[in-house]
Each structure stands twice: as C-alpha cells, then as structure tokens.
Design an enzyme around this catalytic site. Structure first.
Site, PDB file in Angstrom:
ATOM      1  CE  LYS A 185      71.847 -11.768 -23.298  1.00 29.98           C
ATOM      2  NZ  LYS A 185      72.394 -11.267 -24.570  1.00 29.98           N
ATOM      3  CG  ASP A 223      71.448   0.331 -26.530  1.00 31.87           C
ATOM      4  OD1 ASP A 223      72.038  -0.491 -25.801  1.00 31.87           O
ATOM      5  OD2 ASP A 223      71.952   0.785 -27.576  1.00 31.87           O
ATOM      6  CG  ASP A 255      76.128 -11.738 -23.753  1.00 36.50           C
ATOM      7  OD1 ASP A 255      76.276 -12.963 -23.719  1.00 36.50           O
ATOM      8  OD2 ASP A 255      75.730 -11.147 -24.770  1.00 36.50           O
ATOM      9  CD  GLU A 278      77.665  -4.292 -16.470  1.00 39.09           C
ATOM     10  OE1 GLU A 278      76.657  -3.746 -16.971  1.00 39.09           O
ATOM     11  OE2 GLU A 278      78.706  -4.511 -17.111  1.00 39.09           O
ATOM     12  CG  ASP A 279      73.279  -3.280 -18.794  1.00 36.71           C
ATOM     13  OD1 ASP A 279      74.348  -3.872 -18.527  1.00 36.71           O
ATOM     14  OD2 ASP A 279      73.084  -2.726 -19.904  1.00 36.71           O
ATOM     15  N   GLY A 318      73.546   1.454 -19.835  1.00 32.39           N
ATOM     16  CA  GLY A 318      72.475   0.468 -19.615  1.00 32.39           C
ATOM     17  C   GLY A 318      71.903   0.386 -18.213  1.00 32.39           C
TER      18      GLY A 318
END
Ligand code: 5GP
Length: 174
Positions: A127, A155, A99, A95-96, A40
């Site tokens: 998030k 993705d 979460d 990091e992408d 990612g």
C-alpha cells in the site's frame, strides 16, 4: 460482511511465478534463506518457494502488533523467532502486505543486527500510499489501494485466509 474480489487466482499465480523467476535469477548460486512472516505470508511463501528453481531454504518468524485493531501500532511483539542463524546468509524477508511499513522496519532492523550477507524484502502487496516517498520493498507483487485486504493468507479476525484470491471489504477503509 460484504467483500469484493479484485486480484483473481490466475493473476496471483502468474505474478508469484514471475517473482520466483526473478529471485531465482538474482540469487543464483547464493542459497538464499526465505524468512516468511507469519501468519499472513504462509500461502504466498509456499507458492513463491515452489516457483523458485534455485537451491534455497525457508524459515518463519511470527510477529504481532499490539492490539486487535485493523491499523498497526508500530510496536511489534516477536511470538516466534527464527531457528536459522543469519550470519553471512543471503536473506529475503517475505511479507504479505506492507501498510505503514512500521512492522517491516522493525523486523528489518532486528534481522540486520544478525549480520546477514544481504537482506532484502519481497512483499506480495504494497500500500504505497500509506508510506509515501519511502522505498521499503525490493520485490513487490502488486501495489494495492488503501483498503482493508483479505484472502490468500490475509485475515480479518483470523478468518478469510483461505480465500484463493485477494479481496477487500466494501465498507472498511484504513
Ligand atoms: P504495517 O506495519 O506496514 O502498517 O502493517 C503490516 C502488517 O499489518 C501486515 O504484515 C499485516 O499483517 C497487517 N496488515 C496491514 N494492512 C493489512 C490489510 O489490509 N489486511 C490485512 N489482513 N492485514 C493487514
């Protein structure tokens, strides 16, 4: 599936540029190692690295959480480890998206054990609502809502990574 763009290319470029400048100031003279988490983070990493004006090196690690669902199980598999020793290096995990934070916590513990001089985290997207009260990221691009996000490296079923902007599906909440 229908998706909606919510962070456009110009906004992304501006924010990534700002992150690159901040990192360049904070790590001046430290020759940091950027550790990109595949897959990612590959696009973010490429743009971030190019927006940094200081000496630095890059390496990549590939991880995957077990299962193919849109939520993380917390069990992380290392598919490709780093080639670079971390001992006494200033390391920044790239990091992408964060979460639940389970993947990041796992990687952080793993890399801490290699005794870097310092270990920080830079994530494009966070998030925050998915890990309330926990400060997991040192440098963050954007806080995002609790939706399934695609584009700019992220993705869905290995597709959509090439979208030059960030989008979310209209009908998938996670
Ligand atoms: P966590 O362990 O923090 O719950 O999940 C982290 C990883 O799950 C991310 O590095 C990313 O690979 C994936 N992930 C979490 N949320 C999303 C999302 O909204 N979209 C995409 N494409 N991947 C996500």
């Amino acid at each position: 599936m229908k998706y909606k763009r919510f962070i456009d290319q110009e906004t992304l470029a501006r924010r990534v540029g700002e992150l690159g400048e901040t990192l360049s100031k904070d790590y001046e003279g430290k020759n940091p190692l950027l550790v990109g988490i595949l897959r990612g983070a590959y696009i973010f990493m490429a743009d971030l690295s190019r927006s940094m004006s200081i000496r630095h090196t890059v390496d990549f690690m590939a991880v995957s959480s077990y299962g193919a669902s849109t939520t993380t199980s917390g069990v992380v598999r290392i598919l490709k480890d780093l080639d670079t020793p971390l001992f006494q290096r200033h390391v920044i995990i790239i990091e992408d998206i964060v979460d639940s934070g389970l993947t990041l916590k796992y990687i952080f513990r793993l890399l801490s054990a290699r005794l870097p001089a310092s270990l920080k985290v830079c994530a494009l997207l966070d998030k925050e609502i998915a890990h309330p009260g926990e400060q997991l990221v040192d440098y963050v691009g954007f806080e995002v809502p609790n939706r399934y996000i695609i584009g700019y490296g992220l993705d869905f079923d290995q597709q959509y990574r090439n979208l030059p902007y960030i989008a979310h599906f209209e009908n998938i909440d996670v």
